[in-house]
Design a protein around this motif. Sequence first.
Motif, short mmCIF file in Angstrom:
data_model
loop_
_atom_site.label_atom_id
_atom_site.label_comp_id
_atom_site.label_asym_id
_atom_site.label_seq_id
_atom_site.Cartn_x
_atom_site.Cartn_y
_atom_site.Cartn_z
N ALA A 42 10.37 4.29 13.93
CA ALA A 42 10.13 3.61 12.30
C ALA A 42 9.77 2.28 12.60
N LYS A 43 9.69 1.65 13.70
CA LYS A 43 8.87 0.68 13.16
C LYS A 43 7.28 0.42 13.75
N LEU A 44 7.44 2.03 14.24
CA LEU A 44 5.75 1.84 14.46
C LEU A 44 5.33 1.94 12.96
N TYR A 45 5.71 2.65 12.64
CA TYR A 45 4.97 3.11 11.44
C TYR A 45 4.88 1.75 10.52
N ALA A 56 1.82 -2.56 8.19
CA ALA A 56 1.24 -4.09 8.29
C ALA A 56 -0.06 -4.46 8.81
N ILE A 57 -0.72 -3.35 10.42
CA ILE A 57 -1.93 -4.20 10.43
C ILE A 57 -3.04 -3.25 9.29
N GLU A 58 -2.40 -2.18 8.93
CA GLU A 58 -3.73 -1.55 7.41
C GLU A 58 -3.97 -2.13 7.03
N ALA A 59 -3.09 -3.19 6.86
CA ALA A 59 -2.73 -4.28 5.30
C ALA A 59 -3.18 -5.39 5.37
N LYS A 60 -3.81 -5.79 6.82
CA LYS A 60 -4.78 -7.41 7.58
C LYS A 60 -3.18 -8.04 7.85
N LEU A 61 -1.88 -7.45 7.63
CA LEU A 61 -1.15 -8.49 8.20
C LEU A 61 -0.85 -8.79 9.41
N PHE A 62 -1.94 -9.35 10.38
CA PHE A 62 -1.61 -8.91 11.85
C PHE A 62 -0.58 -9.53 12.54
N TRP A 63 -0.82 -11.39 11.74
CA TRP A 63 0.23 -12.49 12.09
C TRP A 63 1.50 -11.65 12.11
N PRO A 64 2.40 -11.16 10.55
CA PRO A 64 3.32 -11.19 10.43
C PRO A 64 4.18 -9.91 11.41
N ALA A 65 2.60 -8.74 11.51
CA ALA A 65 3.14 -7.32 13.12
C ALA A 65 3.35 -8.34 14.11
N SER A 102 0.24 -1.22 -0.20
CA SER A 102 -0.07 -0.02 0.21
C SER A 102 0.91 1.41 0.19
N GLU A 103 0.57 2.36 -0.38
CA GLU A 103 0.97 3.81 -0.11
C GLU A 103 1.64 3.96 0.89
N LYS A 104 0.88 3.64 2.17
CA LYS A 104 0.99 3.81 3.55
C LYS A 104 2.57 2.84 3.84
N GLY A 105 2.23 1.61 3.24
CA GLY A 105 3.27 0.64 3.08
C GLY A 105 4.46 0.93 2.79
#
Length: 480
Positions: A391-394, A399-408, A318-321
């Motif tokens: 940096a890590k928070l961003y 990742a959470i916004e892209a629904k990558l919950f477990w990797p996050a 995503s753009e945010k990613g």
Amino acid sequence: MPIGLESWTLARPEIFLAAVTALLLLYGVLRGETSAAFVSVATTVALLVTAVLIFTPYREGTAFSSLFIVDRLTATMKVLMLIGAAITIPMSRAYFERVKVWRFEYPIVVSLAALGMMLMISANDLMSLYVGLELQSLSLYVIAAFQRDSIRSTEAGIKYFVLGSVASGMLLFGASLIYGFCGGTAFVQISRALLEGKAGEIGVIVGLVFVVAGLAFKIAAVPFHMWTPDVYEGSPTPVTAFFAVAPKIAALSLTISVLMGPFKPLFPQWQQIIVVVSVLSMALGAFAALRQPNIKRLMAYSSIGNVGYILLGVAAGSEKGIQSVVFYLGIYLVMTLGSFAVILLMKRRDMMVEQVNDLAGLGRTHPMLAFAMMVFMFSLAGIPPLAGFWAKLYVFMAAIEAKLFWPAVLGVLASVVASYYYLRIVKVMYFDEPAEALDASAFGVNRAIAFVAAVIVAAFSLAPQPLSLVAAAAAKGLFP
């Protein structure tokens, strides 16, 4: 097809750097070893001037029959890379003078590597991608083995060369498969072919896997990380500092350009690969460094872990990613250069020392240096309110916004585990008894870089907006 003036204008920074490098090489050859000081200063200035030329005036477009592209993302990544390369040259001088291998060839090869990285970042075709990648790689092989009288340095250069050649072969094989199935090497042609139905072809998927494998080697991501600890430990310390920043920024930029450009139609396929590589890199970076006694080897595993966090932003797609990736790389550049500036000051009886235990008692013998190192370690661990936390928070937010919950979640856990070895360095500096104090060092280039970087990292929370705005503008170009 004739090449118009617009093409030469867009490639003005690369042309300038190539011309200056050629002139400085000629000057060095004619003047001999006495030219090393002038060539190093001139190369540093040339790299910084090249960074300025990228945005003055700023232009976008494609050049040389669409082999070369300039946009906000490529321009930003080039500037970050050039700053990293420029700073590592003055960082190197004291080290190489002490071991009596300070020669004019070193800054020249760094400049050639930077030129290759610029071509990589602006690649808009599989062929120009490969040419830029190889120019960078050949230069890096040379400087890894630059300290020719050192067995460790020579071994590092050979290992890097052999494994790098295999990775280049894999990338080239993948590119040939993609060319065969898509009917072209230009990113636009590949994207068009995938949109027209070639995305389901098994050959394209296999080709993409090989290309991603080759790129994963360049960014030192698991499972293609095997060269990193040995090369980081064996190479001269200034070279390790260079490896840790400039090539990583360039290769990550190239990875984004390839995956988010021609292969964007295959996002569901490559996202799975990137997520797995990201999680494995974060895990290995966290666990493998827990008992590392050598600080350069520890920083190698730290860099692998950081690549894992960055790839989490790429996997978001995503753009945010992508914004989080650029934001992270800007902070990573400062943290890493500062850490290596301190490592380059680790001397005892005028001999370099590299063990974590050699930092024992630094808080009492060199309090300012210990404080700077503590800031970098806390920041790399992601402790608020230092820059590394943001940096890590961003990245995790993207990742959470892209629904990558477990990797996050796994990324957060890996970050907690990795905190142990960063905090262990702080514990050694402030609570262990020193066997013998490190040599006192005059206020030189490395001390200045360490202190300036520490101030930036510590005070970043007061003004994160400039970097955030730059990252947002860079990412926006990929999502019109």
